[in-house]
Design a protein around this motif. Sequence first.
Motif, PDB file in Angstrom:
ATOM      1  N   ASP A 104      10.400  -8.287 -12.684  1.00 17.94           N
ATOM      2  CA  ASP A 104      10.377  -6.846 -12.918  1.00 17.94           C
ATOM      3  C   ASP A 104       9.434  -6.182 -11.928  1.00 17.94           C
ATOM      4  OD1 ASP A 104      12.160  -5.906 -14.862  1.00 17.94           O
ATOM      5  OD2 ASP A 104      10.901  -6.619 -16.509  1.00 17.94           O
ATOM      6  N   TYR A 105       9.877  -5.056 -11.374  1.00 16.69           N
ATOM      7  CA  TYR A 105       9.029  -4.276 -10.480  1.00 16.69           C
ATOM      8  C   TYR A 105       7.850  -3.697 -11.267  1.00 16.69           C
ATOM      9  CZ  TYR A 105      13.646  -4.427  -8.265  1.00 16.69           C
ATOM     10  OH  TYR A 105      14.860  -4.848  -7.767  1.00 16.69           O
ATOM     11  N   ARG A 106       6.871  -3.193 -10.559  1.00 17.88           N
ATOM     12  CA  ARG A 106       5.700  -2.607 -11.216  1.00 17.88           C
ATOM     13  C   ARG A 106       6.120  -1.513 -12.205  1.00 17.88           C
ATOM     14  NH1 ARG A 106       0.627  -2.794  -7.133  1.00 17.88           N
ATOM     15  NH2 ARG A 106       1.408  -4.393  -5.688  1.00 17.88           N
ATOM     16  N   GLY A 107       5.561  -1.577 -13.389  1.00 17.67           N
ATOM     17  CA  GLY A 107       5.856  -0.582 -14.414  1.00 17.67           C
ATOM     18  C   GLY A 107       7.091  -0.882 -15.230  1.00 17.67           C
ATOM     19  N   PHE A 108       7.864  -1.909 -14.846  1.00 23.64           N
ATOM     20  CA  PHE A 108       9.056  -2.308 -15.583  1.00 23.64           C
ATOM     21  C   PHE A 108       8.706  -3.474 -16.511  1.00 23.64           C
ATOM     22  CE2 PHE A 108      10.842   0.018 -12.147  1.00 23.64           C
ATOM     23  CZ  PHE A 108      12.172   0.323 -12.420  1.00 23.64           C
ATOM     24  N   SER A 111       5.579  -5.976 -16.515  1.00 22.94           N
ATOM     25  CA  SER A 111       4.815  -5.845 -15.279  1.00 22.94           C
ATOM     26  C   SER A 111       3.860  -4.658 -15.371  1.00 22.94           C
ATOM     27  CB  SER A 111       5.755  -5.651 -14.078  1.00 22.94           C
ATOM     28  OG  SER A 111       6.517  -6.815 -13.827  1.00 22.94           O
ATOM     29  N   THR A 112       2.671  -4.825 -14.856  1.00 20.80           N
ATOM     30  CA  THR A 112       1.676  -3.753 -14.867  1.00 20.80           C
ATOM     31  C   THR A 112       1.755  -2.956 -13.559  1.00 20.80           C
ATOM     32  OG1 THR A 112      -0.047  -5.160 -13.901  1.00 20.80           O
ATOM     33  CG2 THR A 112       0.168  -5.166 -16.304  1.00 20.80           C
ATOM     34  N   GLY A 113       0.895  -1.948 -13.455  1.00 15.01           N
ATOM     35  CA  GLY A 113       0.833  -1.148 -12.237  1.00 15.01           C
ATOM     36  C   GLY A 113       1.958  -0.136 -12.141  1.00 15.01           C
ATOM     37  N   GLU A 114       2.071   0.487 -10.970  1.00 14.82           N
ATOM     38  CA  GLU A 114       3.133   1.463 -10.744  1.00 14.82           C
ATOM     39  C   GLU A 114       3.566   1.423  -9.286  1.00 14.82           C
ATOM     40  OE1 GLU A 114       0.484   5.493  -9.950  1.00 14.82           O
ATOM     41  OE2 GLU A 114       1.279   5.123 -11.969  1.00 14.82           O
ATOM     42  N   ILE A 115       4.808   1.773  -9.055  1.00 14.20           N
ATOM     43  CA  ILE A 115       5.366   1.792  -7.704  1.00 14.20           C
ATOM     44  C   ILE A 115       4.867   3.037  -6.977  1.00 14.20           C
ATOM     45  CG2 ILE A 115       7.485   1.886  -6.347  1.00 14.20           C
ATOM     46  CD1 ILE A 115       8.896   0.577  -8.783  1.00 14.20           C
ATOM     47  N   VAL A 116       4.368   2.848  -5.751  1.00 12.36           N
ATOM     48  CA  VAL A 116       3.870   3.989  -4.991  1.00 12.36           C
ATOM     49  C   VAL A 116       4.480   4.088  -3.595  1.00 12.36           C
ATOM     50  CG1 VAL A 116       1.670   4.085  -6.225  1.00 12.36           C
ATOM     51  CG2 VAL A 116       1.858   2.718  -4.126  1.00 12.36           C
TER      52      VAL A 116
END
Length: 268
Positions: A104-108, A111-116
């Motif tokens: 899973d990508y970030r935020g999905f 998964s933690t974090g966020e896509i920037v």
Amino acid sequence: MLSGAIVGVAAALYAGAIGWLYFRQERLLFEPAKLSPDVPISSDADAHEFFVDVPGARLSAVQMRLPNPRGVFFFLHGNSGNLKKWFVDLDVFRGANFDVVMFDYRGFGKSTGEIVSEEQLHCDVETVWKHVAPMYEGKRVVISGQSLGTGLAAGLSARLCADGRPPDLTLLVSPYSSMKALSAELYPWVPARVLRYPFHTLDCAAKLLGPVLLIHGEKDKLIPIHHAEKLFEVLPSAQLVRVTGAGHSDVHQFPSVRQALVAALDEL
């Protein structure tokens, strides 16, 4: 005076909208669904969850692990949901004796974090691949993506080719020639320079070595099939499967897609 004021207000609103799109376009491109840490991604006995640490985040991944697989199917999913939605219907891979790895990508999902940025996404993909690649030394490798994931998959395959380690197959389902080109079709009023996720799939495809399989629904209105046709033009050795009657979100449900996948894996 009144017409000038109206033009000024319209220009200000347009500029505001463009500014919002530039800084907040992640909200338009990505539709993540969170998943509680205590909810299993899959109940299958051969499914194994793990995490991969990347700068500023921890990525949730899952692997269908067979006793002695012929290879690995490394899959990059679309822009919505989480692994619980995508890590399903795996019997075709069991039959072909291929492990499956997804994350899973970030935020999905978990998964933690966020896509920037797009660069961040490509780096995350490469990090996860490098985490699992040693398990499959000397075995077959399939790099695959669907929808949003096709740009990421083409990018990873191109980098592997540049490193002298081309995958045995690159599989792109419902691909776009570039996100920049698709955006110009869907939002012609938005300047191209505003897009921070251009995803130049066509440029990556031109660098691919080895077999490439393109699958696209003929009735896909979100990403029209002419995008796959453009990729096919620069990949003379590729195969393009046109799925009659299929749109964007239902293409995987058509028997011809399963047949094409089984045939491609059996040939490896």
